[in-house]
Design a protein around this motif. Structure first.
Motif, PDB file in Angstrom:
ATOM      1  N   LEU A  16      56.701  54.859  44.464  1.00 33.71           N
ATOM      2  CA  LEU A  16      55.816  56.022  44.464  1.00 33.71           C
ATOM      3  C   LEU A  16      56.197  56.972  45.591  1.00 33.71           C
ATOM      4  O   LEU A  16      56.217  58.198  45.399  1.00 33.71           O
ATOM      5  N   CYS A  20      57.437  60.859  45.118  1.00 43.39           N
ATOM      6  CA  CYS A  20      56.694  61.969  45.727  1.00 43.39           C
ATOM      7  C   CYS A  20      57.389  62.556  46.949  1.00 43.39           C
ATOM      8  O   CYS A  20      56.767  63.300  47.723  1.00 43.39           O
ATOM      9  N   ASP A  23      55.876  61.992  50.580  1.00 43.81           N
ATOM     10  CA  ASP A  23      54.556  62.603  50.790  1.00 43.81           C
ATOM     11  C   ASP A  23      53.755  61.823  51.853  1.00 43.81           C
ATOM     12  O   ASP A  23      53.563  60.613  51.723  1.00 43.81           O
ATOM     13  N   VAL A  26      50.822  59.768  50.501  1.00 44.38           N
ATOM     14  CA  VAL A  26      51.264  58.525  49.863  1.00 44.38           C
ATOM     15  C   VAL A  26      51.664  57.515  50.931  1.00 44.38           C
ATOM     16  O   VAL A  26      51.313  56.329  50.856  1.00 44.38           O
ATOM     17  N   ALA A  40      52.198  57.621  36.283  1.00 42.42           N
ATOM     18  CA  ALA A  40      52.921  58.872  36.459  1.00 42.42           C
ATOM     19  C   ALA A  40      53.237  59.518  35.123  1.00 42.42           C
ATOM     20  O   ALA A  40      53.626  58.846  34.165  1.00 42.42           O
ATOM     21  N   HIS A  62      53.986  65.714  41.607  1.00 45.67           N
ATOM     22  CA  HIS A  62      55.201  65.193  42.210  1.00 45.67           C
ATOM     23  C   HIS A  62      56.387  65.954  41.637  1.00 45.67           C
ATOM     24  O   HIS A  62      56.285  66.622  40.601  1.00 45.67           O
ATOM     25  N   SER A  63      57.483  65.917  42.332  1.00 47.56           N
ATOM     26  CA  SER A  63      58.752  66.487  41.837  1.00 47.56           C
ATOM     27  C   SER A  63      58.615  67.938  41.404  1.00 47.56           C
ATOM     28  O   SER A  63      59.190  68.358  40.395  1.00 47.56           O
ATOM     29  N   TYR A 247      46.665  67.356  51.979  1.00 46.03           N
ATOM     30  CA  TYR A 247      46.010  67.888  50.780  1.00 46.03           C
ATOM     31  C   TYR A 247      44.627  68.407  51.143  1.00 46.03           C
ATOM     32  O   TYR A 247      43.924  67.791  51.950  1.00 46.03           O
TER      33      TYR A 247
END
Length: 257
Positions: A16, A20, A23, A26, A40, A62-63, A247
């Motif tokens: 994960l 991400c 991140d 995460v 996902a 993500h991405s 975030y």
């Protein structure tokens, strides 16, 4: 969580984190191993979480995923949400419209998840900080919070706090305090920071935050915190101490019949 062929289960935290792009939320906000399912889709991911308010989901891109990716994933989650008894969903605030268009929503709020891996510079009044006891000082901490920060979540006396720091007047009155707790990931997380109304504007909350942050970074290499988004003075303090926003969350409970 779902059998939809567009969705795939992520089973390891390193996978994960790689998906991400490292991140920070995460890395430090999601436990390893996972406590729930992680699903996902193309450009967005849903992470199951457990908390005081029940079972929920973090949904974020993500991405390079955008609002379309968030919308598509939310739409694919309808069945899993019902099957798993999900009671709330959090998305980054810029995707609030996509959440409202997909689910019937109840109450909620806006808040920021912040982090730093740098110890702050020394600040005024930090030399006045004292260590408080979660049990012995619980009544005093509870009284300070109940009057001067009713929404605080330090929870004195419950054993949830690893470290309390505070400031007293020369007469012994407790006028500022804050807690360092632990997330499910093990990362230190600040909570319950409060200043007596008559002593605000002096920098006491900054001193408490700096002291707790310094301890967390020295011991664990990182410190995290959450704050209500509609609090620019607090955000200015945290930014001044080196925090960054990972975030700004839009969290809503799901409506029930």
């Amino acid at each position: 969580m779902a059998s939809d062929t567009l969705l795939r289960n992520i089973t390891s935290h390193p996978d994960l984190l790689e998906l991400c792009g490292g991140d920070p939320f995460v890395r430090w906000g999601i436990p390893d191993p996972f406590t729930g399912a992680v699903l996902a889709g193309p450009g967005a991911v849903a992470v199951e979480r457990f908390g005081r308010r029940g079972r929920g989901l973090w949904v974020f891109p993500h991405s390079g995923g955008d609002s379309v990716a968030i919308r598509d994933l939310l739409e694919a989650l309808g069945g899993p949400v019902a099957e798993r008894g999900i009671t709330g969903i959090s998305v980054p605030q810029e995707y609030a419209d996509q959440l409202a268009a997909t689910f019937e929503l109840g109450s909620g709020g806006e808040w920021d998840w912040m982090w730093t891996d740098q110890a702050p510079p020394p600040v005024l009044f930090e030399d006045r900080l004292i260590t408080l006891d979660d049990t012995r000082d619980a009544a005093e901490l509870e009284a300070l919070s109940a009057v001067h920060s009713p929404t605080g979540e330090g929870d004195p006396g419950t054993g949830r706090t690893d470290l309390w720091l505070g400031i007293r007047t020369p007469e012994g009155q407790l006028v500022a305090a804050g807690a360092m707790q632990s997330l499910e990931s093990g990362a230190p997380h600040l909570a319950g920071i409060v200043t007596h109304t008559d002593h605000r504007g002096l920098g006491l909350a900054r001193a408490v935050t700096a002291g707790l942050t310094r301890h967390a970074v020295d011991e664990h290499g990182v410190c995290t915190l959450g704050m209500y988004s509609a609090n620019p003075p607090a955000r200015a303090i945290y930014y001044g101490l080196g925090y960054q926003t990972a975030y700004a969350w839009h969290s809503r409970r799901l409506a029930t019949d």
